[in-house]
Design an enzyme around this catalytic site. Structure first.
Site, PDB file in Angstrom:
ATOM      1  N   LYS A 167       0.860  -1.178   0.000  1.00  0.00           N
ATOM      2  CA  LYS A 167       0.000   0.000   0.000  1.00  0.00           C
ATOM      3  C   LYS A 167       0.894   1.224   0.000  1.00  0.00           C
ATOM      4  CE  LYS A 167      -1.573   2.889   2.804  1.00  0.00           C
ATOM      5  NZ  LYS A 167      -1.697   4.104   1.946  1.00  0.00           N
ATOM      6  N   GLU A 181       9.242  15.797  15.251  1.00  0.00           N
ATOM      7  CA  GLU A 181       9.673  15.679  13.853  1.00  0.00           C
ATOM      8  C   GLU A 181       8.834  16.629  12.992  1.00  0.00           C
ATOM      9  OE1 GLU A 181      10.965  12.040  10.936  1.00  0.00           O
ATOM     10  OE2 GLU A 181       9.024  11.863  11.938  1.00  0.00           O
ATOM     11  N   CYS A 217      13.349  11.175   6.715  1.00  0.00           N
ATOM     12  CA  CYS A 217      13.322  10.681   8.089  1.00  0.00           C
ATOM     13  C   CYS A 217      14.668  10.857   8.773  1.00  0.00           C
ATOM     14  CB  CYS A 217      12.893   9.221   8.127  1.00  0.00           C
ATOM     15  SG  CYS A 217      13.964   8.086   7.217  1.00  0.00           S
ATOM     16  N   GLU A 221       9.498   1.465  10.968  1.00  0.00           N
ATOM     17  CA  GLU A 221      10.519   2.516  10.823  1.00  0.00           C
ATOM     18  C   GLU A 221       9.771   3.829  10.932  1.00  0.00           C
ATOM     19  OE1 GLU A 221      12.311   5.381  10.039  1.00  0.00           O
ATOM     20  OE2 GLU A 221      12.550   4.893   7.911  1.00  0.00           O
TER      21      GLU A 221
END
Length: 509
Positions: A186, A403, A300, A261
């Protein structure tokens, strides 16, 4: 087949791949894909839901339980992965441009991504082809043959993010196939197009029917169903912490394997001795720019936290801000553009909110902090935001703790090595970090003390397919790339064969 991705990028709606066929969503629903450079739709894809997902999983389950792929010799699986890599090289320009338009990155970044995708397929092909068939275990007697073997997990659900659509898909698909699994992928509903194209390349390379499935659709429907589905044996997710937590919770009742992750808040620690020469100073500043602003900071592993030794701070930050202000923003396909837009209006609004909160909490804006003026290469409707440097930041600020996933660099300072390590480790994440120094002993000490899955010394961002990628803390539980990246998609079995069976007589009767 080679032209299929271009067809998808124009007007196709059949982007759900089940049992070797491209289909519309069962509901007939579709979704427009927007070009982040101008905010206008340029593709229409199928919007799948739980019912489409169930069909895709059923096909993958059948292909694993009854198909040939799990039992295909490793050398043949490796040969297919090499063929896929060759096709990626053949289509490098077309796929690089499609990635650029879909995700907003520059064409050159898109081309580099395709190179890295091909490298990943070749790496896992070489790794699986070179393996021994099993590890013999000495049982202490010639009457027993004992061996440990690796087998595929089964049906893998692969949920990928929007920032590196094809690269992140390849980091999951290549090892999953190398190990002999079937899968349903996906892609992000925002940037699905190159993953759709990759499925066509797998088919062209000769992957058996049913091994590869794809469902385009939203995370809260397709992703959620994949995570909870009883016929899925493993779910691998790359994305944000909140969504990753939901994936783990959904997978728990069926006790399936889970690899997560989940991003990072990555420190870039610069000691003054690294900048003692003009060349050293220029290199450290240049890499700080790359760390923070490649792909508009939507990475990331972005070095979003600059932690610089106090005596160096003003000189370093002034030059960094000057160069950041000169970065050329625009559509990724335009000549001379160095940085593209953010992926969506929602993402830009999130970045703006972080900058506003930082300024309210006392940060000093050195450059950026606003939307740029429109220009021929920068349409008014695009999701552009200027590279931003925030000085005099501290750990209590949200922009330092959380983040941001945008072109925002925060600056903190330290005076001692211990203080530098403490600042760098003062995060709930632990994905990556870097240390800059000419002192080899200090470099090894600091790198050894940093609680991050990857630590660069006098560099930032490079990775090797043969080296594991993963993090500590809330950066996740999974490993990608390297031998551990292959191990994620395998089960381990111990086969104990008694060559001379005889009664044990444990019970007298």
């Amino acid at each position: 087949m080679a032209d299929r991705a271009e067809t998808h990028a124009l007007d196709a709606q059949a982007t759900i791949h089940v049992a070797g066929e491209w289909r519309d969503a069962l509901s007939g629903a579709t979704r427009e894909i927007l070009d982040p450079a101008d905010g206008l739709p340029f593709a229409v894809v199928a919007e799948g839901d739980a019912k489409d997902t169930d069909q895709a999983v059923e096909a993958a389950r059948h292909a694993f339980d009854h198909g040939e792929w799990p039992r295909t010799p490793a050398v043949e699986r490796a040969a297919l992965l090499h063929r896929v890599a060759d096709l990626l090289v053949r289509d490098r320009e077309r796929l690089g441009r499609l990635e650029s338009r879909d995700a907003g990155k520059t064409v050159e970044e898109g081309r580099v991504d395709i190179d890295c995708v091909a490298d990943a397929f070749r790496y896992f092909a070489r790794l699986i082809a070179a393996e021994a068939p099993g590890r013999v275990v000495d049982a202490g007697t010639p009457d027993v043959h004992s061996v440990v073997v690796h087998e595929p997990v089964g049906v893998c659900a692969l949920i990928t993010p929007w920032n590196y659509p094809l690269l992140q898909s390849s980091w999951k698909i290549a090892p999953a196939l190398a190990a002999g699994n079937t899968f349903v992928v996906k892609p992000s509903e925002i940037t699905p197009l190159t993953t759709v194209a990759l499925i066509d390349l797998l088919v062209e390379a000769g992957l058996p029917t049913g091994v590869a499935g794809l469902v385009t659709g939203a995370g809260h429907t397709v992703g959620a169903r994949l995570a909870e589905h009883p016929d899925v044996d493993l779910v691998s997710f790359t994305g944000g912490l909140v969504s990753g937590t939901k994936v783990a919770q959904a997978a728990a009742p069926t006790v399936k394997k889970v690899a997560l992750e989940l991003g990072g808040k990555n420190p870039n620690v610069v000691f003054a001795d690294a900048c003692a020469t003009d060349e050293g100073f220029d290199t450290a500043v240049d890499q700080a720019l790359n760390a923070a602003f490649i792909h508009s900071g939507q990475v990331c592993s972005a070095g979003a936290r600059l932690i610089v030794e106090e005596p160096l701070r003003e000189r370093f930050v002034a030059e960094l801000a000057r160069r950041a202000a000169a970065i050329r923003l625009g559509r990724g396909t335009a000549d001379g553009v160095e940085c593209g837009p953010l992926v969506s209006e929602q993402q830009r609004a999130k970045v703006e909110a972080y900058v506003e909160s930082a300024l309210a909490e006392g940060a000093v804006l050195r450059t950026g902090g606003r939307r740029p003026e429109p220009a021929p290469e920068r349409p008014e409707g695009g999701y552009f935001y200027e590279p931003t440097v925030l000085d005099q930041c501290h750990r209590e600020m949200r922009v330092v703790r959380e983040e941001v996933f945008g072109p925002v660099l925060t600056v903190e300072t330290f005076r001692t090595e211990d203080e530098a390590v403490a600042l760098a480790n003062d995060t709930e994440y632990g994905l990556a970090g870097a240390v800059w120094t000419t002192d080899a002993g200090r470099a090894r000490r600091v790198a050894g003390r940093l609680r991050h899955g990857t630590v660069w010394i006098n560099d930032f961002h490079p990775y090797l397919p043969q080296a594991e990628w993963g993090g500590f803390g809330k950066s996740g539980t999974g490993r990608e790339l390297g031998p551990a990246g292959l191990a994620e998609y395998r089960e381990t079995k111990h086969i104990y064969q008694n060559l001379a069976p005889r009664p044990v007589r444990w019970f007298a009767g």
